[in-house]
Design an enzyme around this catalytic site. Structure first.
Site, PDB file in Angstrom:
ATOM      1  N   SER A 108     -12.468  42.043  51.242  1.00 39.39           N
ATOM      2  CA  SER A 108     -12.961  40.827  50.606  1.00 39.39           C
ATOM      3  C   SER A 108     -12.384  39.628  51.336  1.00 39.39           C
ATOM      4  CB  SER A 108     -12.531  40.787  49.137  1.00 39.39           C
ATOM      5  OG  SER A 108     -12.669  39.494  48.601  1.00 39.39           O
ATOM      6  N   SER A 109     -13.123  38.518  51.321  1.00 40.66           N
ATOM      7  CA  SER A 109     -12.647  37.316  52.010  1.00 40.66           C
ATOM      8  C   SER A 109     -11.403  36.727  51.363  1.00 40.66           C
ATOM      9  CB  SER A 109     -13.759  36.256  52.054  1.00 40.66           C
ATOM     10  OG  SER A 109     -14.195  35.924  50.751  1.00 40.66           O
ATOM     11  N   CYS A 110     -11.012  37.208  50.181  1.00 45.61           N
ATOM     12  CA  CYS A 110      -9.795  36.694  49.538  1.00 45.61           C
ATOM     13  C   CYS A 110      -8.531  37.150  50.275  1.00 45.61           C
ATOM     14  CB  CYS A 110      -9.732  37.103  48.077  1.00 45.61           C
ATOM     15  SG  CYS A 110      -9.451  38.867  47.812  1.00 45.61           S
ATOM     16  N   TYR A 137      -5.040  41.861  44.257  1.00 46.06           N
ATOM     17  CA  TYR A 137      -6.212  42.482  44.879  1.00 46.06           C
ATOM     18  C   TYR A 137      -6.203  42.235  46.384  1.00 46.06           C
ATOM     19  CZ  TYR A 137     -11.164  43.317  45.950  1.00 46.06           C
ATOM     20  OH  TYR A 137     -12.338  43.773  46.491  1.00 46.06           O
ATOM     21  N   LYS A 141      -6.014  44.940  49.620  1.00 48.38           N
ATOM     22  CA  LYS A 141      -6.997  44.993  50.701  1.00 48.38           C
ATOM     23  C   LYS A 141      -6.346  44.760  52.065  1.00 48.38           C
ATOM     24  CE  LYS A 141     -10.658  46.033  48.392  1.00 48.38           C
ATOM     25  NZ  LYS A 141     -11.351  47.308  48.635  1.00 48.38           N
ATOM     26  N   HIS A 180     -18.090  38.250  38.654  1.00 48.48           N
ATOM     27  CA  HIS A 180     -17.944  37.197  39.647  1.00 48.48           C
ATOM     28  C   HIS A 180     -18.859  36.023  39.311  1.00 48.48           C
ATOM     29  CE1 HIS A 180     -16.217  40.558  42.130  1.00 48.48           C
ATOM     30  NE2 HIS A 180     -15.387  39.589  42.423  1.00 48.48           N
TER      31      HIS A 180
END
Length: 327
Positions: A108-110, A137, A141, A180
């Site tokens: 994920s881009s987070c 999270y 990742k 989301h």
């Protein structure tokens, strides 16, 4: 990937996994290995190992994960880091032990720092503090990326991580609290339309900017990458930093290269749903990261671009929501 290859899609019922299965079938990959959570709990090391030993997949798309929006990340931080670490550790190690040819790890881009330069490049990984609301999270990742990188260096595996921007589309989670932003807005505006509510309240100031990728486009990008010839695929698998001095993780951003404010997104969803009332922004609620725009230069240099614009994607997503809520 060969059309007859044994392909395991982990998490095939979720937004990401279901889009992958749909696209693989459209591309005539017929030998898909699919297991529900009830059939295979990927947080269980023994069960995961037994599955790989019995089925011997050639390729793995690791889309299984515990996911959610800001609210879910704030309420369940322990589950978000524990379950995601367990799933990816079990799958990546079992893939190595049983000779999987290629593995694609969905992140994920987070993973990028809260205040990373915009647009965010793959090299911005680990260059600053993360957004606190989804740090558990994101750290899980990041650990998955490092695990792919470490296995590639030590064992010569071919494991690649991809970082999609915010995804939406058929099969999304429309839970009123744990979803989301796009599915949450779709549900809010639809329910307000049905009940005749005068207004819809949206969390935050509306000023943060976000990028969105339709799930079918994400799936197409993943299959495109996994189907690259060895000469191109191998270049994406990261460098040995100790030998080269170059920070080059096995990581590819997936996105559109375009973003918009949450305010503009909300107004667009309002229009697609057909809600006639007012939109109110609750500035007491958290905004999250100010901007999250991915640099997709690496992906486009390989010859792939997203095809679905945001309005068209939202129309399809709302159609899916209506069919889902009617069942």
């Amino acid at each position: 990937m060969e059309k007859h290859a044994r392909i395991y899609v982990a998490g095939h019922r979720g937004l990401v996994g279901s889009a992958l299965v749909k696209h693989l079938r459209e591309e005539r990959f017929a030998n898909l290995l699919l297991r529900t959570h009830g059939e295979l709990d990927l947080t269980d090391q023994r069960a995961t190992e037994a599955f790989f030993a019995a089925e011997r997949p050639d390729y793995v798309f690791l889309a299984a994960a515990r996911v959610g929006g800001i609210h879910a990340n704030n309420v369940y931080p322990a589950e978000f880091i524990r379950d995601n670490l367990a799933i990816q550790t079990n799958v990546i190690h079992a893939a190595y032990r049983h000779g999987v040819q290629r593995l694609l790890f969905l992140g994920s881009s987070c993973i990028y720092p809260k205040l990373a330069p915009q647009p965010m490049r793959e090299a911005h990984l680990l260059t600053g503090p993360l957004e606190p609301t989804n740090r558990p999270y994101a750290l899980a990742k990041i650990a998955g990326i490092e695990m792919c990188w470490s296995y590639n260096r030590q064992y010569g595996t071919k494991y690649l991580a991809v970082m999609p921007t915010n995804l939406y589309g058929p099969g999304d989670n429309y839970h009123p609290e744990n979803s989301h932003v796009i599915p949450a807005l779709v549900r809010k505006f639809h329910e307000a339309k049905v009940t005749g509510a005068p207004s819809v309240t949206v969390w935050g100031s509306g000023t943060p900017r976000r990028e969105f990728l339709y799930s079918d486009d994400m799936a197409a990008a993943c299959v495109f990458l996994m189907s690259l010839p060895d000469s191109l695929f191998s270049r994406l698998l990261g460098s040995d930093e100790a030998a080269t001095g170059e920070f080059c993780p096995p990581l590819v951003n997936l996105g559109t290269g375009q973003d918009q404010t949450i305010r503009d997104l909300a107004l667009l969803v309002k229009d697609v749903v057909g809600f006639a009332g007012e939109v109110v922004f609750d500035k007491t609620k958290p905004d999250g990261t100010p901007r999250k725009l991915l640099d997709v230069g690496l992906l486009t240099s390989l010859g792939w671009r997203a095809r679905t614009n945001l309005r068209d994607g939202l129309v399809l997503a709302y159609r899916d929501f209506l069919s889902t809520s009617a069942n």
